[in-house]
Design a protein around this motif. Sequence first.
Motif, PDB file in Angstrom:
ATOM      1  N   THR A 144      34.281  38.962  35.694  1.00 41.62           N
ATOM      2  CA  THR A 144      35.102  38.438  36.789  1.00 41.62           C
ATOM      3  C   THR A 144      36.584  38.524  36.439  1.00 41.62           C
ATOM      4  O   THR A 144      36.949  38.587  35.261  1.00 41.62           O
ATOM      5  N   GLN A 145      37.418  38.529  37.462  1.00 40.37           N
ATOM      6  CA  GLN A 145      38.861  38.471  37.300  1.00 40.37           C
ATOM      7  C   GLN A 145      39.432  37.537  38.344  1.00 40.37           C
ATOM      8  O   GLN A 145      38.799  37.272  39.368  1.00 40.37           O
ATOM      9  N   HIS A 146      40.650  37.061  38.071  1.00 41.95           N
ATOM     10  CA  HIS A 146      41.316  36.172  39.017  1.00 41.95           C
ATOM     11  C   HIS A 146      42.820  36.387  38.954  1.00 41.95           C
ATOM     12  O   HIS A 146      43.334  36.977  38.001  1.00 41.95           O
ATOM     13  N   ASN A 190      36.220  32.500  31.588  1.00 43.43           N
ATOM     14  CA  ASN A 190      35.783  33.061  32.871  1.00 43.43           C
ATOM     15  C   ASN A 190      34.402  33.688  32.718  1.00 43.43           C
ATOM     16  O   ASN A 190      34.082  34.237  31.658  1.00 43.43           O
ATOM     17  N   GLU A 221      39.833  34.389  43.034  1.00 45.89           N
ATOM     18  CA  GLU A 221      38.883  35.320  42.421  1.00 45.89           C
ATOM     19  C   GLU A 221      38.963  36.679  43.118  1.00 45.89           C
ATOM     20  O   GLU A 221      39.295  36.752  44.302  1.00 45.89           O
ATOM     21  N   ARG A 280      41.582  38.131  33.268  1.00 51.92           N
ATOM     22  CA  ARG A 280      40.467  37.258  32.924  1.00 51.92           C
ATOM     23  C   ARG A 280      40.734  36.599  31.579  1.00 51.92           C
ATOM     24  O   ARG A 280      41.594  37.047  30.824  1.00 51.92           O
TER      25      ARG A 280
END
Length: 124
Positions: A101-103, A97, A76, A57
Amino acid sequence: MKKIASHAIVAVLVFAGTVAVMRSQQAGTHRLPQFENEDVKVWKSVVYSGAPLTMHRHDHPRVIIALKGGTMKIVEETGGSEEHAWETGHAYWLPANPPGTQHADVNAGKDPIEVMVVELEKEH
């Protein structure tokens, strides 16, 4: 004389091993730190097709400068995704972000994508 020759052989083997490790690191997706201070963090990312960056992130907004463009798919952790077409020599703005959340960054093309990332470390 034999001792000098054996030391030379060891030195050559160590050097060859170091070069092999460096080449293997250059052949895969990776980040190379460039510069960092209290205001910005800068790194170069090389993303190869079929070798995405792991989930991560960005807590701060950033500018992406495409050194070698392509289409990057941002996936995502929830399963959603979006594609960014980055043209070589152009700069792009990406916001921080959303919290929690992470991507992963996935190269959607065949050729490596190389970008310089300038992440702003302070909110103004």
